[in-house]
Design a protein around this motif. Structure first.
Motif, PDB file in Angstrom:
ATOM      1  N   UNK A 195       0.823  -1.220   0.000  1.00 40.22           N
ATOM      2  CA  UNK A 195       0.000   0.000   0.000  1.00 40.22           C
ATOM      3  C   UNK A 195       0.849   1.259   0.000  1.00 40.22           C
ATOM      4  N   UNK A 196       2.183   1.098   0.074  1.00 46.97           N
ATOM      5  CA  UNK A 196       3.051   2.275   0.157  1.00 46.97           C
ATOM      6  C   UNK A 196       3.085   2.842   1.560  1.00 46.97           C
ATOM      7  N   UNK A 197       2.640   2.033   2.528  1.00 48.15           N
ATOM      8  CA  UNK A 197       2.646   2.464   3.928  1.00 48.15           C
ATOM      9  C   UNK A 197       3.280   1.379   4.795  1.00 48.15           C
ATOM     10  N   UNK A 198       3.757   1.802   5.969  1.00 44.10           N
ATOM     11  CA  UNK A 198       4.459   0.903   6.882  1.00 44.10           C
ATOM     12  C   UNK A 198       4.083   1.233   8.318  1.00 44.10           C
ATOM     13  N   UNK A 199       3.934   0.199   9.138  1.00 43.45           N
ATOM     14  CA  UNK A 199       3.751   0.381  10.575  1.00 43.45           C
ATOM     15  C   UNK A 199       5.122   0.605  11.193  1.00 43.45           C
ATOM     16  N   UNK A 200       5.243   1.602  12.073  1.00 43.50           N
ATOM     17  CA  UNK A 200       6.515   1.970  12.703  1.00 43.50           C
ATOM     18  C   UNK A 200       6.361   1.872  14.215  1.00 43.50           C
ATOM     19  N   UNK A 201       7.245   1.100  14.854  1.00 43.23           N
ATOM     20  CA  UNK A 201       7.227   0.950  16.316  1.00 43.23           C
ATOM     21  C   UNK A 201       8.625   1.198  16.875  1.00 43.23           C
ATOM     22  N   UNK A 202       8.669   1.858  18.017  1.00 37.56           N
ATOM     23  CA  UNK A 202       9.909   2.055  18.769  1.00 37.56           C
ATOM     24  C   UNK A 202       9.647   1.624  20.209  1.00 37.56           C
ATOM     25  N   UNK A 203      10.696   1.374  20.983  1.00 36.80           N
ATOM     26  CA  UNK A 203      10.460   0.894  22.335  1.00 36.80           C
ATOM     27  C   UNK A 203      11.558   1.213  23.320  1.00 36.80           C
ATOM     28  N   UNK A 204      11.234   0.971  24.578  1.00 42.03           N
ATOM     29  CA  UNK A 204      12.169   1.089  25.686  1.00 42.03           C
ATOM     30  C   UNK A 204      12.002  -0.148  26.566  1.00 42.03           C
ATOM     31  N   UNK A 205      13.117  -0.708  26.991  1.00 45.42           N
ATOM     32  CA  UNK A 205      13.114  -1.821  27.927  1.00 45.42           C
ATOM     33  C   UNK A 205      13.637  -1.287  29.264  1.00 45.42           C
ATOM     34  N   UNK A 206      12.826  -1.393  30.297  1.00 46.02           N
ATOM     35  CA  UNK A 206      13.228  -0.920  31.615  1.00 46.02           C
ATOM     36  C   UNK A 206      14.068  -2.003  32.279  1.00 46.02           C
ATOM     37  N   UNK A 207      15.302  -1.639  32.648  1.00 43.46           N
ATOM     38  CA  UNK A 207      16.229  -2.590  33.244  1.00 43.46           C
ATOM     39  C   UNK A 207      16.163  -2.584  34.766  1.00 43.46           C
ATOM     40  N   UNK A 208      15.485  -1.610  35.343  1.00 40.88           N
ATOM     41  CA  UNK A 208      15.301  -1.570  36.788  1.00 40.88           C
ATOM     42  C   UNK A 208      14.233  -2.586  37.162  1.00 40.88           C
ATOM     43  N   UNK A 209      14.506  -3.368  38.178  1.00 43.81           N
ATOM     44  CA  UNK A 209      13.522  -4.324  38.683  1.00 43.81           C
ATOM     45  C   UNK A 209      12.386  -3.523  39.311  1.00 43.81           C
ATOM     46  N   UNK A 210      11.172  -3.731  38.807  1.00 44.53           N
ATOM     47  CA  UNK A 210       9.982  -3.080  39.372  1.00 44.53           C
ATOM     48  C   UNK A 210       9.194  -4.165  40.084  1.00 44.53           C
ATOM     49  N   UNK A 211       9.144  -4.081  41.408  1.00 45.29           N
ATOM     50  CA  UNK A 211       8.476  -5.116  42.195  1.00 45.29           C
ATOM     51  C   UNK A 211       6.973  -5.115  41.896  1.00 45.29           C
ATOM     52  N   UNK A 212       6.345  -6.233  42.174  1.00 48.69           N
ATOM     53  CA  UNK A 212       4.900  -6.364  41.958  1.00 48.69           C
ATOM     54  C   UNK A 212       4.136  -5.285  42.722  1.00 48.69           C
ATOM     55  N   UNK A 213       4.660  -4.877  43.880  1.00 45.31           N
ATOM     56  CA  UNK A 213       3.990  -3.854  44.689  1.00 45.31           C
ATOM     57  C   UNK A 213       4.055  -2.463  44.066  1.00 45.31           C
ATOM     58  N   UNK A 214       4.996  -2.250  43.167  1.00 41.54           N
ATOM     59  CA  UNK A 214       5.169  -0.915  42.560  1.00 41.54           C
ATOM     60  C   UNK A 214       4.606  -0.821  41.149  1.00 41.54           C
ATOM     61  N   UNK A 215       4.175  -1.917  40.566  1.00 44.97           N
ATOM     62  CA  UNK A 215       3.746  -1.903  39.161  1.00 44.97           C
ATOM     63  C   UNK A 215       2.535  -1.016  38.928  1.00 44.97           C
ATOM     64  N   UNK A 216       1.556  -1.070  39.820  1.00 47.33           N
ATOM     65  CA  UNK A 216       0.374  -0.215  39.665  1.00 47.33           C
ATOM     66  C   UNK A 216       0.738   1.252  39.713  1.00 47.33           C
ATOM     67  N   UNK A 217       1.668   1.588  40.589  1.00 49.90           N
ATOM     68  CA  UNK A 217       2.144   2.972  40.704  1.00 49.90           C
ATOM     69  C   UNK A 217       2.840   3.411  39.428  1.00 49.90           C
ATOM     70  N   UNK A 218       3.640   2.517  38.847  1.00 51.55           N
ATOM     71  CA  UNK A 218       4.322   2.827  37.594  1.00 51.55           C
ATOM     72  C   UNK A 218       3.304   3.086  36.483  1.00 51.55           C
ATOM     73  N   UNK A 219       2.292   2.234  36.373  1.00 47.86           N
ATOM     74  CA  UNK A 219       1.253   2.429  35.358  1.00 47.86           C
ATOM     75  C   UNK A 219       0.543   3.757  35.562  1.00 47.86           C
ATOM     76  N   UNK A 220       0.209   4.092  36.801  1.00 45.21           N
ATOM     77  CA  UNK A 220      -0.493   5.352  37.088  1.00 45.21           C
ATOM     78  C   UNK A 220       0.376   6.553  36.732  1.00 45.21           C
ATOM     79  N   UNK A 221       1.671   6.460  37.013  1.00 43.77           N
ATOM     80  CA  UNK A 221       2.591   7.556  36.709  1.00 43.77           C
ATOM     81  C   UNK A 221       2.678   7.773  35.194  1.00 43.77           C
ATOM     82  N   UNK A 222       2.779   6.685  34.452  1.00 47.83           N
ATOM     83  CA  UNK A 222       2.846   6.779  32.988  1.00 47.83           C
ATOM     84  C   UNK A 222       1.513   7.289  32.439  1.00 47.83           C
ATOM     85  N   UNK A 223       0.404   6.833  32.999  1.00 48.36           N
ATOM     86  CA  UNK A 223      -0.901   7.313  32.548  1.00 48.36           C
ATOM     87  C   UNK A 223      -1.032   8.821  32.748  1.00 48.36           C
TER      88      UNK A 223
END
Length: 163
Positions: free
Chosen positions: A45-73
């Motif tokens: 179609x003359x078009x392309x999907x483009x994706x970029x990413x970041x891998x977080x290398x800091x261990x994020x404990x299960x107790x902090x994951x919700x906080x991380x999601x809220x901060x990003x939101x």
């Protein structure tokens, strides 16, 4: 929008997202992906999907994951993102948001606690594209992708309940 513009916009929002996470986390660039769009009959179609990413290398404990999601939101909301879809799964939560220009950001936690943030556009106009220094599998970038969190943070890696 062409592929170069899409890549630059995705990189900008990913850089801002990483800066919005406080205290800071260690991260590396994820694999940059492109996928040709087709009509469904393998006709280009003359078009392309483009994706970029970041891998977080800091261990994020299960107790902090919700906080991380809220901060990003909160950051994405401040940047005009809407249409949030949040999966509050205890082990593998995920956040997906889309901006008015079509940029989609996904923060996901993998089965081993690895956290990735990806941003991209579906089916933008084909063009030449450059990549930031340090992009895996691109000139000057690493040949191996770091995905497993191994950096410890007194805050993000804490295993007790957040206060």
């Amino acid at each position: 929008m062409d592929m170069q513009q899409a890549g630059q916009r995705a990189e900008e929002i990913l850089d801002g997202t990483m800066e919005a996470i406080q205290p800071p986390v260690k991260w590396v660039r994820g694999v940059a992906m492109e996928s040709a769009c087709s009509t469904g009959l393998n006709e280009p179609t003359g078009t392309t999907t483009v994706m970029r990413g970041r891998n977080i290398l800091t261990v994020v404990s299960a107790h902090r994951r919700g906080e991380l999601l809220a901060m990003v939101q909160r950051y994405l909301e401040s940047q005009g993102f809407g249409d949030f879809d949040i999966d509050h799964d205890e082990k593998m939560p995920e956040l997906r948001a889309t901006a008015a220009d079509g940029l989609t950001v996904i923060l996901g936690v993998g089965s081993i606690g690895n956290v990735n943030v990806d941003a991209g556009f579906g089916c933008v106009r084909d063009s030449e594209m450059t990549y930031p220094k340090g992009t895996p599998f691109r000139p000057g970038g690493p040949k191996k992708v770091e995905r497993i969190p191994h950096e410890h943070s007194p805050y993000w890696s804490a295993t007790g309940a957040p206060q």
